[in-house]
Design a protein around this motif. Structure first.
Motif, PDB file in Angstrom:
ATOM      1  N   LYS A  74     -11.491 -68.559  48.254  1.00 29.64           N
ATOM      2  CA  LYS A  74     -11.495 -69.781  47.444  1.00 29.64           C
ATOM      3  C   LYS A  74     -12.497 -70.789  47.995  1.00 29.64           C
ATOM      4  CE  LYS A  74      -6.605 -69.294  46.076  1.00 29.64           C
ATOM      5  NZ  LYS A  74      -6.286 -68.078  46.853  1.00 29.64           N
ATOM      6  N   PHE A  75     -12.566 -70.867  49.317  1.00 32.45           N
ATOM      7  CA  PHE A  75     -13.520 -71.755  49.981  1.00 32.45           C
ATOM      8  C   PHE A  75     -14.225 -70.986  51.088  1.00 32.45           C
ATOM      9  CE2 PHE A  75     -10.677 -74.657  47.926  1.00 32.45           C
ATOM     10  CZ  PHE A  75     -11.463 -75.749  47.576  1.00 32.45           C
ATOM     11  N   VAL A  76     -15.507 -71.280  51.269  1.00 34.07           N
ATOM     12  CA  VAL A  76     -16.310 -70.653  52.321  1.00 34.07           C
ATOM     13  C   VAL A  76     -16.942 -71.755  53.166  1.00 34.07           C
ATOM     14  CG1 VAL A  76     -18.312 -69.212  52.843  1.00 34.07           C
ATOM     15  CG2 VAL A  76     -16.811 -68.622  50.918  1.00 34.07           C
ATOM     16  N   LEU A  77     -16.798 -71.634  54.479  1.00 34.47           N
ATOM     17  CA  LEU A  77     -17.418 -72.557  55.417  1.00 34.47           C
ATOM     18  C   LEU A  77     -18.561 -71.829  56.113  1.00 34.47           C
ATOM     19  CD1 LEU A  77     -14.373 -73.497  55.069  1.00 34.47           C
ATOM     20  CD2 LEU A  77     -14.633 -74.571  57.303  1.00 34.47           C
ATOM     21  N   ALA A  78     -19.731 -72.434  56.126  1.00 37.50           N
ATOM     22  CA  ALA A  78     -20.887 -71.852  56.803  1.00 37.50           C
ATOM     23  C   ALA A  78     -21.655 -72.960  57.506  1.00 37.50           C
ATOM     24  CB  ALA A  78     -21.784 -71.119  55.813  1.00 37.50           C
ATOM     25  N   GLU A  79     -22.375 -72.582  58.560  1.00 41.66           N
ATOM     26  CA  GLU A  79     -23.131 -73.567  59.327  1.00 41.66           C
ATOM     27  C   GLU A  79     -24.571 -73.618  58.834  1.00 41.66           C
ATOM     28  OE1 GLU A  79     -22.651 -74.695  63.851  1.00 41.66           O
ATOM     29  OE2 GLU A  79     -24.056 -73.024  63.660  1.00 41.66           O
ATOM     30  N   ILE A  80     -25.011 -74.819  58.467  1.00 42.64           N
ATOM     31  CA  ILE A  80     -26.401 -75.055  58.079  1.00 42.64           C
ATOM     32  C   ILE A  80     -26.893 -76.195  58.949  1.00 42.64           C
ATOM     33  CG2 ILE A  80     -28.009 -75.579  56.220  1.00 42.64           C
ATOM     34  CD1 ILE A  80     -25.962 -74.591  54.226  1.00 42.64           C
ATOM     35  N   LEU A  81     -27.605 -75.882  60.004  1.00 36.49           N
ATOM     36  CA  LEU A  81     -27.981 -76.873  61.001  1.00 36.49           C
ATOM     37  C   LEU A  81     -29.000 -77.866  60.453  1.00 36.49           C
ATOM     38  CD1 LEU A  81     -28.392 -74.542  64.125  1.00 36.49           C
ATOM     39  CD2 LEU A  81     -26.442 -76.012  63.569  1.00 36.49           C
ATOM     40  N   GLY A  82     -28.701 -79.146  60.678  1.00 34.59           N
ATOM     41  CA  GLY A  82     -29.674 -80.194  60.424  1.00 34.59           C
ATOM     42  C   GLY A  82     -30.003 -80.494  58.982  1.00 34.59           C
ATOM     43  N   SER A  83     -29.215 -80.021  58.036  1.00 29.68           N
ATOM     44  CA  SER A  83     -29.507 -80.258  56.621  1.00 29.68           C
ATOM     45  C   SER A  83     -28.699 -81.435  56.090  1.00 29.68           C
ATOM     46  CB  SER A  83     -29.199 -79.016  55.789  1.00 29.68           C
ATOM     47  OG  SER A  83     -30.056 -77.956  56.127  1.00 29.68           O
ATOM     48  N   LEU A  94     -27.298 -83.709  52.752  1.00 30.34           N
ATOM     49  CA  LEU A  94     -26.624 -83.277  51.526  1.00 30.34           C
ATOM     50  C   LEU A  94     -27.602 -82.847  50.440  1.00 30.34           C
ATOM     51  CD1 LEU A  94     -23.737 -85.904  51.266  1.00 30.34           C
ATOM     52  CD2 LEU A  94     -23.472 -83.431  51.490  1.00 30.34           C
ATOM     53  N   HIS A  95     -28.678 -83.602  50.257  1.00 34.64           N
ATOM     54  CA  HIS A  95     -29.590 -83.276  49.167  1.00 34.64           C
ATOM     55  C   HIS A  95     -30.478 -82.080  49.486  1.00 34.64           C
ATOM     56  CE1 HIS A  95     -32.272 -85.727  51.693  1.00 34.64           C
ATOM     57  NE2 HIS A  95     -33.264 -85.094  51.112  1.00 34.64           N
ATOM     58  N   GLU A  96     -30.463 -81.605  50.743  1.00 35.21           N
ATOM     59  CA  GLU A  96     -31.278 -80.451  51.130  1.00 35.21           C
ATOM     60  C   GLU A  96     -30.511 -79.136  51.098  1.00 35.21           C
ATOM     61  OE1 GLU A  96     -34.289 -82.533  54.374  1.00 35.21           O
ATOM     62  OE2 GLU A  96     -32.304 -81.851  55.022  1.00 35.21           O
ATOM     63  N   ILE A  97     -29.193 -79.203  51.102  1.00 34.42           N
ATOM     64  CA  ILE A  97     -28.372 -77.996  51.275  1.00 34.42           C
ATOM     65  C   ILE A  97     -28.644 -76.949  50.197  1.00 34.42           C
ATOM     66  CG2 ILE A  97     -26.008 -77.110  51.198  1.00 34.42           C
ATOM     67  CD1 ILE A  97     -25.163 -79.671  52.649  1.00 34.42           C
ATOM     68  N   GLU A  98     -28.700 -77.381  48.954  1.00 32.32           N
ATOM     69  CA  GLU A  98     -28.866 -76.421  47.862  1.00 32.32           C
ATOM     70  C   GLU A  98     -30.229 -75.752  47.886  1.00 32.32           C
ATOM     71  OE1 GLU A  98     -27.853 -78.470  44.285  1.00 32.32           O
ATOM     72  OE2 GLU A  98     -25.694 -78.273  44.634  1.00 32.32           O
ATOM     73  N   GLN A  99     -31.179 -76.293  48.663  1.00 31.69           N
ATOM     74  CA  GLN A  99     -32.504 -75.687  48.752  1.00 31.69           C
ATOM     75  C   GLN A  99     -32.618 -74.722  49.929  1.00 31.69           C
ATOM     76  OE1 GLN A  99     -34.387 -76.312  46.134  1.00 31.69           O
ATOM     77  NE2 GLN A  99     -32.740 -77.685  45.492  1.00 31.69           N
ATOM     78  N   THR A 100     -31.599 -74.674  50.796  1.00 30.50           N
ATOM     79  CA  THR A 100     -31.615 -73.746  51.915  1.00 30.50           C
ATOM     80  C   THR A 100     -31.299 -72.341  51.416  1.00 30.50           C
ATOM     81  OG1 THR A 100     -29.265 -74.036  52.432  1.00 30.50           O
ATOM     82  CG2 THR A 100     -30.830 -75.574  53.468  1.00 30.50           C
ATOM     83  N   GLU A 101     -31.596 -71.327  52.229  1.00 33.33           N
ATOM     84  CA  GLU A 101     -31.324 -69.964  51.802  1.00 33.33           C
ATOM     85  C   GLU A 101     -29.832 -69.721  51.613  1.00 33.33           C
ATOM     86  OE1 GLU A 101     -33.016 -67.363  54.692  1.00 33.33           O
ATOM     87  OE2 GLU A 101     -31.665 -67.968  56.322  1.00 33.33           O
ATOM     88  N   ILE A 102     -29.006 -70.338  52.456  1.00 33.42           N
ATOM     89  CA  ILE A 102     -27.557 -70.200  52.280  1.00 33.42           C
ATOM     90  C   ILE A 102     -27.110 -70.915  51.020  1.00 33.42           C
ATOM     91  CG2 ILE A 102     -25.306 -70.875  53.212  1.00 33.42           C
ATOM     92  CD1 ILE A 102     -26.322 -70.253  55.978  1.00 33.42           C
ATOM     93  N   GLY A 103     -27.608 -72.131  50.813  1.00 33.60           N
ATOM     94  CA  GLY A 103     -27.232 -72.888  49.619  1.00 33.60           C
ATOM     95  C   GLY A 103     -27.604 -72.164  48.342  1.00 33.60           C
ATOM     96  N   GLN A 104     -28.810 -71.616  48.287  1.00 33.06           N
ATOM     97  CA  GLN A 104     -29.242 -70.891  47.100  1.00 33.06           C
ATOM     98  C   GLN A 104     -28.449 -69.615  46.908  1.00 33.06           C
ATOM     99  OE1 GLN A 104     -33.459 -70.357  47.732  1.00 33.06           O
ATOM    100  NE2 GLN A 104     -33.959 -72.427  47.035  1.00 33.06           N
ATOM    101  N   PHE A 105     -28.174 -68.920  48.020  1.00 35.57           N
ATOM    102  CA  PHE A 105     -27.409 -67.670  47.930  1.00 35.57           C
ATOM    103  C   PHE A 105     -26.000 -67.942  47.411  1.00 35.57           C
ATOM    104  CE2 PHE A 105     -24.466 -64.586  49.805  1.00 35.57           C
ATOM    105  CZ  PHE A 105     -25.010 -63.393  49.342  1.00 35.57           C
ATOM    106  N   MET A 106     -25.337 -68.965  47.957  1.00 34.62           N
ATOM    107  CA  MET A 106     -23.975 -69.259  47.509  1.00 34.62           C
ATOM    108  C   MET A 106     -23.955 -69.715  46.049  1.00 34.62           C
ATOM    109  SD  MET A 106     -22.156 -68.324  49.994  1.00 34.62           S
ATOM    110  CE  MET A 106     -20.546 -68.909  49.423  1.00 34.62           C
ATOM    111  N   HIS A 107     -24.981 -70.431  45.630  1.00 33.01           N
ATOM    112  CA  HIS A 107     -25.091 -70.812  44.216  1.00 33.01           C
ATOM    113  C   HIS A 107     -25.185 -69.568  43.340  1.00 33.01           C
ATOM    114  CE1 HIS A 107     -27.311 -71.956  40.533  1.00 33.01           C
ATOM    115  NE2 HIS A 107     -26.562 -73.043  40.598  1.00 33.01           N
TER     116      HIS A 107
END
Length: 251
Positions: free
Chosen positions: A195-204, A206-219
């Motif tokens: 239902k919820f996934v927690l992942a570490e994205i260092l130094g990002s 809020l407005h940068e998260i969706e552009q990271t590889e993790i953010g895009q993958f989870m989207h």
């Protein structure tokens, strides 16, 4: 009587606050104890406020209590799967958390073995050569003690073997020091959807998260950004029909 005990405790707390933190909490009704490094368990506590039982998966579990996003829920009666690659790590879990499935192994994109960087600070152990070498060079305190070979398997295979049929995952926490993306890619999202996934994205921010590889993958897996700590990002399954109470907590 209570006032007198507080007076005795307070001078010691000023000198050694960590040692006497629990003693202070005994007399402070507003104190909320967290085992997580950045208070992640308190956000999860709010999300699952009314859930007396549940199931979690913790990849990179590290320690049964220290920096744990799941221990608060274990104490509440939940259970789950803890996974960590550090040799000997699961002895502590087996003793402290016998209800859980405790697995000493690494998680990677493919089955095989990888170099595992062992630091004098175990919380920094991991498979990322780049991150490990950067930490080793930047801090004379946090040093790599040795590099060993550790067997790894994709997360989907591990869940195939150890997750009971029909068992839902309420949340999954991933923290493997630089290789969270590899762990997430190794899951079968058509079958195993926490239902919820927690992942570490260092130094990002809020407005940068969706552009990271993790953010895009989870989207792409139909997960939406839900919350954030300093480095830990919470994603929520957008396909989930999630009812909330008037306070915003899960029923």
């Amino acid at each position: 009587m209570i006032i007198e005990k507080i007076k005795k405790i307070m001078p010691k707390v000023v000198k050694a606050p960590l040692k006497h933190l629990h003693a202070c909490a005994t007399y402070d009704p507003w104190f909320e104890r967290s085992w997580s490094q950045e208070g992640e368990d308190q956000i999860l506590r709010r999300i699952f406020k009314r859930r007396e039982v549940g199931f979690y998966v913790d990849v990179g579990a590290h320690h049964p209590k220290r920096f744990s996003n799941t221990y608060l829920f274990y104490k509440r009666g939940w259970h789950g799967i803890n996974i960590d690659a550090m040799p000997g790590s699961m002895k502590l879990f087996d003793n402290a958390r016998p209800r859980d499935i405790n697995l000493e192994m690494g998680i990677g994109s493919n089955a095989g073995n990888l170099d595992y960087y062992v630091f004098n600070e175990p919380a920094l152990n991991g498979f990322s050569k780049e991150l490990s070498e950067k930490r080793h060079e930047a801090d004379t305190t946090d040093q790599v003690r040795e590099v060993i070979k550790v067997d790894v398997r994709p997360l989907s295979q591990v869940l195939d073997c150890h997750l009971s049929s029909g068992q839902e995952i309420d949340f999954m926490s991933v923290d493997v020091e630089g290789l969270d993306f590899d762990v997430l890619k190794s899951n079968d999202w058509s079958r195993y959807r926490p239902k919820f996934v927690l992942a570490e994205i260092l130094g990002s921010s809020l407005h940068e998260i969706e552009q990271t590889e993790i953010g895009q993958f989870m989207h792409d897996q139909n997960y939406m950004l839900y919350a954030k700590c300093m480095n830990t990002v919470f994603f929520k399954d957008s396909l989930l029909k999630w009812k909330t109470t008037p306070t915003g907590a899960a029923p």
